[in-house]
Scaffold this active site. Structure first.
Site, PDB file in Angstrom:
ATOM      1  N   HIS A 159      54.190 -12.959  86.416  1.00  0.00           N
ATOM      2  CA  HIS A 159      52.865 -13.495  86.900  1.00  0.00           C
ATOM      3  C   HIS A 159      52.909 -14.751  87.431  1.00  0.00           C
ATOM      4  O   HIS A 159      51.974 -15.336  87.959  1.00  0.00           O
ATOM      5  CB  HIS A 159      52.014 -13.333  85.969  1.00  0.00           C
ATOM      6  CG  HIS A 159      51.763 -11.631  85.575  1.00  0.00           C
ATOM      7  ND1 HIS A 159      51.115 -10.959  86.379  1.00  0.00           N
ATOM      8  CD2 HIS A 159      51.652 -11.309  84.463  1.00  0.00           C
ATOM      9  CE1 HIS A 159      50.965  -9.603  85.820  1.00  0.00           C
ATOM     10  NE2 HIS A 159      51.290  -9.761  84.712  1.00  0.00           N
ATOM     11  N   ASP A 195      56.980  -3.127  85.785  1.00  0.00           N
ATOM     12  CA  ASP A 195      55.854  -3.521  84.792  1.00  0.00           C
ATOM     13  C   ASP A 195      54.774  -2.881  85.022  1.00  0.00           C
ATOM     14  O   ASP A 195      54.334  -2.577  86.086  1.00  0.00           O
ATOM     15  CB  ASP A 195      55.893  -5.126  84.598  1.00  0.00           C
ATOM     16  CG  ASP A 195      54.951  -5.520  83.335  1.00  0.00           C
ATOM     17  OD1 ASP A 195      55.415  -5.829  82.633  1.00  0.00           O
ATOM     18  OD2 ASP A 195      53.649  -5.563  83.669  1.00  0.00           O
ATOM     19  N   HIS A 197      51.655  -4.219  85.225  1.00  0.00           N
ATOM     20  CA  HIS A 197      50.974  -5.045  85.866  1.00  0.00           C
ATOM     21  C   HIS A 197      51.611  -5.551  87.078  1.00  0.00           C
ATOM     22  O   HIS A 197      52.788  -5.593  87.386  1.00  0.00           O
ATOM     23  CB  HIS A 197      50.507  -6.322  85.255  1.00  0.00           C
ATOM     24  CG  HIS A 197      50.070  -6.257  83.696  1.00  0.00           C
ATOM     25  ND1 HIS A 197      50.553  -5.877  82.511  1.00  0.00           N
ATOM     26  CD2 HIS A 197      48.651  -5.865  83.304  1.00  0.00           C
ATOM     27  CE1 HIS A 197      49.738  -5.539  81.484  1.00  0.00           C
ATOM     28  NE2 HIS A 197      48.541  -5.724  81.979  1.00  0.00           N
ATOM     29  N   ASP A 284      55.265  -1.623  79.250  1.00  0.00           N
ATOM     30  CA  ASP A 284      53.902  -1.628  78.922  1.00  0.00           C
ATOM     31  C   ASP A 284      53.193  -0.446  79.769  1.00  0.00           C
ATOM     32  O   ASP A 284      51.863  -0.196  79.744  1.00  0.00           O
ATOM     33  CB  ASP A 284      53.083  -3.023  79.226  1.00  0.00           C
ATOM     34  CG  ASP A 284      53.335  -3.659  80.411  1.00  0.00           C
ATOM     35  OD1 ASP A 284      54.129  -3.129  81.186  1.00  0.00           O
ATOM     36  OD2 ASP A 284      53.034  -4.475  80.567  1.00  0.00           O
TER      37      ASP A 284
END
Ligand code: OKP
Ligand code: ZN
Length: 343
Positions: A159, A195, A197, A284
């Protein structure tokens, strides 16, 4: 497969993040990396080595120097104003406001971040430097001929933009590694982000470049964090046009739909002609993850590793998310075992 690991990750130990309107214990905790490491040794994945020290020059190949300097001094500046308790930002630039660098640390935290879930603690800078070194050491192993390597980084990185932090991320470990692979001889590199996200930071860093392909499978930003990037129509700009590919998927996605998207992504990567692959490895996507809403199961992770091995590329795995701590080791190492079995 060699694992690169540094104990210094534990120096980043945030107390709380803003979640559902409350300050709750940080999901991104030192125990995550400790459990992945113990699974690595438990299954005998291979040697575990410490990182070499690369300094900040390779970090500044993808991050703005003023951002790196800010992170280096943020804790001391915060403590001088507020005392030795975790730093969290609380206000950001919105349209109509001005993009000016404040003098005060509270303003600087907002200027250089995009969320209220990413505390800066006493040892954060040491930890994120160590994580960059872990990623760079892994990149060096792959550049020197290893078929695969595992950079067990913490905190995660995908991120983090060129000049701002958020989503538990400060230095973009995968982007730093991809740039190092470019700088040590690979003409074209791919970063594949699996991931849950979207890897908004990695996308942004390479968005205008044609030499680094960014491909991401993630929860649709219309439903999920980071909300403001990761849509399917983001395909790159300028020299990077066509070198960005997003696969947004809905809440509830299980392995059948997820792996169909991965198949599509792998064909895209093969067509690009990358000489090396960096995998942003978040687990995740697991059905038991406390902050995520995909439905992958433990048995799916070795299958994913096998699919990735099919690209026949030198591959660096860089650890990202995964918050079901009891399962993070088995799931993350499962990908690596599946890769090795098929490599
Ligand atoms: C980091 B990585 C909490 C919303 C989500 C941020 C999630 C960052 C995930 N209510 N908070 O991609 O695993
Ligand atoms: Zn994630």
């Amino acid at each position: 497969m060699i694992t690169v690991f540094s104990d210094a990750h534990a120096l980043h130990d945030g107390k709380a993040e803003l979640h559902d309107g409350k300050l709750v214990t940080s999901f991104e905790m030192p125990r995550r990396a400790a459990l992945v490491l113990s699974r690595v040794t438990e299954v005998g994945l291979g040697p575990v080595i410490p990182p070499s020290a690369f300094g900040l020059d390779p970090v500044k190949r993808v991050h703005a120097p003023d951002y790196v300097d800010f992170l280096a001094g943020a804790w001391d500046a915060w403590v001088a104003e507020h005392g030795a308790y975790d730093a969290l930002p609380f206000t950001w630039i919105a349209p109509g406001m001005r993009r000016v660098v404040p003098d005060h640390i509270d303003g600087k935290l907002g200027y250089y971040s995009f969320d209220a879930g990413t505390p800066i603690t006493a040892g954060t800078f040491q930890a994120v430097r160590a994580a960059a070194d872990v990623a760079l050491t892994g990149a060096q192993l792959v550049a020197r001929g290893e078929r695969g390597a595992f950079a067990l980084t913490r905190p995660p990185g995908h991120h983090a933009h060129r000049a701002c932090y958020g989503g538990y991320c400060f230095f973009n470990n995968a982007a730093i590694a991809a740039q190092a692979l470019r700088d040590t001889g690979a003409e074209r590199v791919c970063v594949l982000d699996i991931d849950y996200h979207h890897g908004n930071g990695t996308q942004d860093i390479f968005y205008d470049r044609g030499d680094v392909l960014f491909v991401s499978l993630h929860a649709d930003p219309v439903q999920e964090y980071p909300y403001f990037l990761g849509f399917a129509d983001e395909t790159g700009t300028g020299a990077g046009e066509g070198a960005n590919a997003n696969y947004p998927l809905p809440f509830g996605t299980g392995f059948e739909a997820w792996s169909a998207a991965l198949d599509h992504a792998l064909a895209r990567i093969a067509a690009f002609g990358a000489e090396a692959l960096v995998v942003s490895l978040g687990v995740d996507t697991y059905k038991g993850d406390p902050i995520s809403r995909f439905r992958l199961d433990t048995a799916d992770y070795p299958t994913i590793g096998g699919m990735l091995a099919g690209l026949r590329l030198p591959t660096l795995f860089v650890m990202e998310g995964g918050y079901a701590v009891e399962a993070i080791g088995v799931n993350a190492v499962g990908v690596l075992q599946g890769f090795e079995a098929a490599a």
